[in-house]
Write a protein that holds these residues in place. Structure first.
Motif, PDB file in Angstrom:
ATOM      1  N   SER A   1     -10.288  -9.649   3.130  1.00 15.36           N
ATOM      2  CA  SER A   1     -10.497  -8.952   1.857  1.00 15.36           C
ATOM      3  C   SER A   1     -10.374  -9.951   0.726  1.00 15.36           C
ATOM      4  O   SER A   1      -9.925 -11.090   0.921  1.00 15.36           O
TER       5      SER A   1
ATOM      6  N   ALA B   1      -8.231  -9.769  -1.712  1.00 15.80           N
ATOM      7  CA  ALA B   1      -6.812 -10.045  -1.933  1.00 15.80           C
ATOM      8  C   ALA B   1      -6.323 -11.148  -1.003  1.00 15.80           C
ATOM      9  O   ALA B   1      -5.614 -12.077  -1.417  1.00 15.80           O
ATOM     10  N   GLU B   2      -6.708 -11.066   0.254  1.00 12.89           N
ATOM     11  CA  GLU B   2      -6.269 -12.080   1.220  1.00 12.89           C
ATOM     12  C   GLU B   2      -6.976 -13.411   0.994  1.00 12.89           C
ATOM     13  O   GLU B   2      -6.440 -14.471   1.334  1.00 12.89           O
TER      14      GLU B   2
ATOM     15  N   SER C   1      -1.068 -11.563  -3.554  1.00 14.58           N
ATOM     16  CA  SER C   1      -2.118 -10.988  -2.715  1.00 14.58           C
ATOM     17  C   SER C   1      -1.689  -9.637  -2.150  1.00 14.58           C
ATOM     18  O   SER C   1      -2.504  -8.714  -2.028  1.00 14.58           O
TER      19      SER C   1
ATOM     20  N   ARG D   1      -3.817  -6.361  -2.733  1.00 16.87           N
ATOM     21  CA  ARG D   1      -4.321  -5.610  -1.576  1.00 16.87           C
ATOM     22  C   ARG D   1      -3.934  -4.136  -1.696  1.00 16.87           C
ATOM     23  O   ARG D   1      -4.734  -3.241  -1.347  1.00 16.87           O
ATOM     24  N   ASP D   2      -2.752  -3.871  -2.213  1.00 14.35           N
ATOM     25  CA  ASP D   2      -2.339  -2.486  -2.434  1.00 14.35           C
ATOM     26  C   ASP D   2      -3.199  -1.840  -3.506  1.00 14.35           C
ATOM     27  O   ASP D   2      -3.566  -0.657  -3.395  1.00 14.35           O
TER      28      ASP D   2
ATOM     29  N   GLU E   1      -6.271  -2.610  -4.037  1.00 18.96           N
ATOM     30  CA  GLU E   1      -7.547  -2.346  -3.372  1.00 18.96           C
ATOM     31  C   GLU E   1      -7.525  -0.971  -2.711  1.00 18.96           C
ATOM     32  O   GLU E   1      -8.503  -0.219  -2.772  1.00 18.96           O
ATOM     33  N   HIS E   2      -6.407  -0.643  -2.083  1.00 17.93           N
ATOM     34  CA  HIS E   2      -6.297   0.630  -1.368  1.00 17.93           C
ATOM     35  C   HIS E   2      -6.100   1.805  -2.329  1.00 17.93           C
ATOM     36  O   HIS E   2      -6.693   2.869  -2.150  1.00 17.93           O
TER      37      HIS E   2
ATOM     38  N   ARG F   1     -11.503  -4.489  -6.374  1.00 15.00           N
ATOM     39  CA  ARG F   1     -12.161  -5.540  -5.599  1.00 15.00           C
ATOM     40  C   ARG F   1     -12.008  -6.868  -6.344  1.00 15.00           C
ATOM     41  O   ARG F   1     -12.246  -6.932  -7.554  1.00 15.00           O
TER      42      ARG F   1
END
Length: 333
Positions: free
Chosen positions: A168, A170-171, A192, A196-197, A199-200, A205
């Motif tokens: 992703s 974030a990663e 990150s 990533r959180d 993103e969810h 993005r």
């Protein structure tokens, strides 16, 4: 990772090279970098190919557009071996810990007295309010990201394409060895984990990354004052210098009290607060507006610890589409 070979991407990619990290023995190559400017069409194609290729596309901006080294990317100022894994960190715990640290009052080393310091994070003061709730949206996050990529490149035509082996965006920040937040923490994996959180929870993005700035599209921003304040708290915990280094700290309510149909983008994720900026879309101001420090003052010299991004004009419509810019926690030159 050599995207030109073995993945069938040869015909899609412009000339480019693998970037070798400054750290270690010179055998770490965390990303591929195009030799010339990217296009929105190229980013969109590479984003669509991610499921097959495993390579996340990033629009990479440099510290100085006139710098031939294209720092930090072209100069190899990336440090993936220093990073842990985003999966090792709990985003809720990180934000709560950062909040506690950054709302602590130090009367011996503070430009503000206790009352004014706590007013910066009103109505919460030193009490961590918890995470904002996730929201469903009918907006396609990936389509919105492509639209933002086009807008970003219109503002920064010198931006290049980077490809990073990551699940992703974030990663990809950690995998690429991005050191934007190094004045606060050398482990980008912590940041990150939070992204990533997002993103969810919000359909965020990762679209573009600069020397010390992070640019996201956000498909599901808050829609009322309560949600907006919670998001503001998360962004203060993530990158407090967006507020601290504005020209005049003020209370959060002043920004979130009046709904608006415009969306303003600034150094800290103002896109998350669609409908709640003080400025209308496309306007600029020379003063900082809290809670989000939407615009860094152009009249005050930035101290050594400063986010290094510029001000960005908003492009939005009346629907639930927005973008945001996150000051990346203060990397020095």
């Amino acid at each position: 990772m050599h995207p030109e070979t073995g993945l069938g991407l040869e015909s899609m990619l412009p000339p480019g090279r693998m970037v070798t990290s400054d750290e270690g023995d010179g055998d770490v190559q965390p990303l591929w970098l195009s030799d010339g400017p990217a296009t929105a069409e190229l980013w969109t194609r590479m984003h669509a190919e991610h499921v097959r290729s495993g390579l996340w596309p990033l629009l990479l901006d440099s510290l100085d557009p006139s710098d031939s080294e294209f720092r930090p990317w072209g100069s190899g100022e990336v440090f993936p071996e220093q990073m842990s894994s985003p999966a090792s960190h709990d985003p809720a715990d990180l934000l709560a810990q950062w909040w506690t640290t950054y709302t602590a009052v130090d009367e011996d080393d503070d430009m503000l007295d206790t009352h004014r310091r706590l007013a910066v994070t009103a109505p919460f003061g030193q009490t961590w309010p918890g995470l904002a709730s996730s929201r469903e949206t009918t907006t396609n996050p990936d389509q919105l990201a492509a639209e933002f990529a086009q807008a970003f490149l219109a503002d920064r035509p010198q931006t290049r394409l980077g490809l990073v082996a990551a699940a992703s965006g974030a990663e990809a920040l950690t995998a690429a060895g991005w050191a934007g937040p190094c004045n606060y923490d050398n482990d980008t994996a912590k940041f990150s984990a939070v992204v990533r959180d997002w993103e969810h929870r919000f359909g965020a993005r990762v679209v573009a990354v600069g020397f010390s700035t992070l640019h996201l599209s956000v498909a599901s921003p808050p829609v009322d004052e309560h949600e907006a304040l919670l998001v503001a708290a998360e962004h203060f915990a993530f990158c407090p210098d967006n507020i601290w280094q504005g020209s005049r700290p003020s209370c959060w309510r002043s920004t979130t009290s009046r709904p608006s149909t415009g969306s303003t983008c600034g150094p800290i994720s103002s896109g998350f607060l669609r409908g709640y900026p003080r400025l209308q879309a496309g306007e600029e101001s020379d003063s900082c507006v809290n809670p989000l420090g939407l615009w860094r003052s152009s009249k005050r010299p930035a101290p050594r610890r400063s986010w290094l991004g510029g001000r960005v004009r908003s492009r939005s419509d009346s629907g639930n589409r927005t973008r945001c810019v996150v000051g990346a926690c203060c990397r020095s030159r």
